[in-house]
Design a protein around this motif. Structure first.
Motif, PDB file in Angstrom:
ATOM      1  N   ILE A  44       0.864  -1.168   0.000  1.00  0.00           N
ATOM      2  CA  ILE A  44       0.000   0.000   0.000  1.00  0.00           C
ATOM      3  C   ILE A  44       0.909   1.228   0.000  1.00  0.00           C
ATOM      4  N   GLU A  45       0.732   2.093  -0.961  1.00  0.00           N
ATOM      5  CA  GLU A  45       1.561   3.287  -1.061  1.00  0.00           C
ATOM      6  C   GLU A  45       1.005   4.399  -0.165  1.00  0.00           C
ATOM      7  N   PHE A  46       1.874   5.311   0.241  1.00  0.00           N
ATOM      8  CA  PHE A  46       1.458   6.428   1.095  1.00  0.00           C
ATOM      9  C   PHE A  46       0.335   7.208   0.407  1.00  0.00           C
ATOM     10  N   GLY A  47      -0.742   7.483   1.136  1.00  0.00           N
ATOM     11  CA  GLY A  47      -1.863   8.237   0.600  1.00  0.00           C
ATOM     12  C   GLY A  47      -2.864   7.399  -0.175  1.00  0.00           C
ATOM     13  N   GLU A  48      -2.633   6.089  -0.254  1.00  0.00           N
ATOM     14  CA  GLU A  48      -3.496   5.186  -1.010  1.00  0.00           C
ATOM     15  C   GLU A  48      -4.275   4.310  -0.023  1.00  0.00           C
ATOM     16  N   THR A  49      -5.547   4.079  -0.293  1.00  0.00           N
ATOM     17  CA  THR A  49      -6.296   3.158   0.561  1.00  0.00           C
ATOM     18  C   THR A  49      -5.899   1.725   0.220  1.00  0.00           C
ATOM     19  N   SER A  50      -6.163   0.803   1.136  1.00  0.00           N
ATOM     20  CA  SER A  50      -5.843  -0.596   0.870  1.00  0.00           C
ATOM     21  C   SER A  50      -6.684  -1.129  -0.294  1.00  0.00           C
ATOM     22  N   LEU A  51      -7.911  -0.669  -0.421  1.00  0.00           N
ATOM     23  CA  LEU A  51      -8.766  -1.086  -1.533  1.00  0.00           C
ATOM     24  C   LEU A  51      -8.184  -0.624  -2.865  1.00  0.00           C
ATOM     25  N   ASP A  52      -7.743   0.629  -2.916  1.00  0.00           N
ATOM     26  CA  ASP A  52      -7.121   1.142  -4.142  1.00  0.00           C
ATOM     27  C   ASP A  52      -5.824   0.402  -4.463  1.00  0.00           C
ATOM     28  N   ALA A  53      -5.060   0.055  -3.422  1.00  0.00           N
ATOM     29  CA  ALA A  53      -3.807  -0.687  -3.624  1.00  0.00           C
ATOM     30  C   ALA A  53      -4.102  -2.069  -4.206  1.00  0.00           C
ATOM     31  N   LEU A  54      -5.131  -2.731  -3.686  1.00  0.00           N
ATOM     32  CA  LEU A  54      -5.507  -4.051  -4.182  1.00  0.00           C
ATOM     33  C   LEU A  54      -5.847  -3.986  -5.674  1.00  0.00           C
ATOM     34  N   LYS A  55      -6.689  -3.036  -6.042  1.00  0.00           N
ATOM     35  CA  LYS A  55      -7.092  -2.879  -7.443  1.00  0.00           C
ATOM     36  C   LYS A  55      -5.886  -2.552  -8.326  1.00  0.00           C
ATOM     37  N   ARG A  56      -5.015  -1.662  -7.851  1.00  0.00           N
ATOM     38  CA  ARG A  56      -3.831  -1.265  -8.623  1.00  0.00           C
ATOM     39  C   ARG A  56      -2.890  -2.438  -8.836  1.00  0.00           C
ATOM     40  N   GLU A  57      -2.634  -3.202  -7.779  1.00  0.00           N
ATOM     41  CA  GLU A  57      -1.710  -4.338  -7.878  1.00  0.00           C
ATOM     42  C   GLU A  57      -2.202  -5.368  -8.888  1.00  0.00           C
ATOM     43  N   PHE A  58      -3.493  -5.695  -8.854  1.00  0.00           N
ATOM     44  CA  PHE A  58      -4.025  -6.666  -9.816  1.00  0.00           C
ATOM     45  C   PHE A  58      -3.975  -6.109 -11.241  1.00  0.00           C
ATOM     46  N   GLN A  59      -4.199  -4.809 -11.389  1.00  0.00           N
ATOM     47  CA  GLN A  59      -4.125  -4.192 -12.712  1.00  0.00           C
ATOM     48  C   GLN A  59      -2.680  -4.200 -13.224  1.00  0.00           C
ATOM     49  N   GLU A  60      -1.730  -3.824 -12.363  1.00  0.00           N
ATOM     50  CA  GLU A  60      -0.320  -3.767 -12.767  1.00  0.00           C
ATOM     51  C   GLU A  60       0.246  -5.157 -13.071  1.00  0.00           C
ATOM     52  N   GLU A  61      -0.049  -6.119 -12.223  1.00  0.00           N
ATOM     53  CA  GLU A  61       0.584  -7.422 -12.339  1.00  0.00           C
ATOM     54  C   GLU A  61      -0.101  -8.353 -13.336  1.00  0.00           C
ATOM     55  N   LEU A  62      -1.432  -8.276 -13.434  1.00  0.00           N
ATOM     56  CA  LEU A  62      -2.186  -9.220 -14.271  1.00  0.00           C
ATOM     57  C   LEU A  62      -3.034  -8.553 -15.345  1.00  0.00           C
ATOM     58  N   GLN A  63      -3.071  -7.209 -15.343  1.00  0.00           N
ATOM     59  CA  GLN A  63      -3.993  -6.469 -16.206  1.00  0.00           C
ATOM     60  C   GLN A  63      -5.412  -6.979 -15.971  1.00  0.00           C
ATOM     61  N   ALA A  64      -5.746  -7.188 -14.692  1.00  0.00           N
ATOM     62  CA  ALA A  64      -7.033  -7.752 -14.302  1.00  0.00           C
ATOM     63  C   ALA A  64      -7.829  -6.761 -13.472  1.00  0.00           C
ATOM     64  N   GLU A  65      -9.119  -6.716 -13.747  1.00  0.00           N
ATOM     65  CA  GLU A  65     -10.040  -5.912 -12.959  1.00  0.00           C
ATOM     66  C   GLU A  65     -10.750  -6.830 -11.977  1.00  0.00           C
ATOM     67  N   LEU A  66     -10.978  -6.325 -10.763  1.00  0.00           N
ATOM     68  CA  LEU A  66     -11.641  -7.106  -9.727  1.00  0.00           C
ATOM     69  C   LEU A  66     -13.087  -6.658  -9.559  1.00  0.00           C
ATOM     70  N   THR A  67     -13.909  -7.581  -9.079  1.00  0.00           N
ATOM     71  CA  THR A  67     -15.304  -7.285  -8.796  1.00  0.00           C
ATOM     72  C   THR A  67     -15.699  -8.010  -7.512  1.00  0.00           C
ATOM     73  N   ASN A  68     -16.876  -7.697  -6.982  1.00  0.00           N
ATOM     74  CA  ASN A  68     -17.384  -8.339  -5.747  1.00  0.00           C
ATOM     75  C   ASN A  68     -16.351  -8.277  -4.624  1.00  0.00           C
ATOM     76  N   ILE A  69     -15.723  -7.138  -4.437  1.00  0.00           N
ATOM     77  CA  ILE A  69     -14.659  -6.986  -3.437  1.00  0.00           C
ATOM     78  C   ILE A  69     -15.290  -6.785  -2.059  1.00  0.00           C
ATOM     79  N   ARG A  70     -14.877  -7.625  -1.102  1.00  0.00           N
ATOM     80  CA  ARG A  70     -15.393  -7.548   0.261  1.00  0.00           C
ATOM     81  C   ARG A  70     -14.225  -7.594   1.248  1.00  0.00           C
ATOM     82  N   TYR A  71     -14.201  -6.657   2.167  1.00  0.00           N
ATOM     83  CA  TYR A  71     -13.147  -6.602   3.180  1.00  0.00           C
ATOM     84  C   TYR A  71     -13.358  -7.720   4.199  1.00  0.00           C
TER      85      TYR A  71
END
Length: 144
Positions: A44-71
């Motif tokens: 998780i980068e400074f100023g980024e929420t954990s949810l945004d970090a999760l979405k970014r990591e999957f986009q960067e690493e797999l070019q994948a979009e996530l759905t049905n995200i539940r904490y």
């Protein structure tokens, strides 16, 4: 304080299950000569929420979009890797791939820090039985 100051790393991981399988990356500790598996995600980068970090990591690493995200919760992970102590606070999410073709592939290459790794669909019973090791171990309690 004795010794050098160690940092605590904040990460977000996404548990993706499909039927009886779990989507994980494989890691290897050369000092322990031990193979382990972990849900995908990352720092998780400074100023980024954990949810945004999760979405970014999957986009960067797999070019994948996530759905049905539940904490699911926050896990504290103390470990040793490559002979060095580590300490993570893990923001854990359950999620699904938006693109259903990800569920049809047995293994999927992904890139992180200019290196290519492999992610796999593995039967979750192999983690529950202890045959394979899932890290952090507390993730086991969140598997169906």
């Amino acid at each position: 304080m004795v010794g050098r100051i160690q940092g605590i790393r904040a990460i977000a991981l996404g548990l993706i299950q499909h039927g009886s399988r779990l989507f994980v990356s494989e890691g290897f500790d050369p000092v322990k000569e031990d193979t382990f598996y972990r849900a995908l995600g990352g720092g998780i980068e400074f100023g980024e929420t954990s949810l945004d970090a999760l979405k970014r990591e999957f986009q960067e690493e797999l070019q994948a979009e996530l759905t049905n995200i539940r904490y699911l919760g926050c896990l504290e992970n103390l470990f040793t890797y490559d002979g060095k102590p580590g300490h993570e606070l893990v923001q854990l999410y359950r999620c699904d791939f938006a693109d259903k073709t990800f569920y049809q592939r047995e293994q999927i290459p992904f890139s992180d820090s200019d290196q290519t790794y492999m992610a796999y669909w593995i039967e979750r019973d192999r983690f529950h039985s202890g045959e394979l090791r899932l890290v952090p171990p507390a993730c086991l309690q969140y598997l169906d």
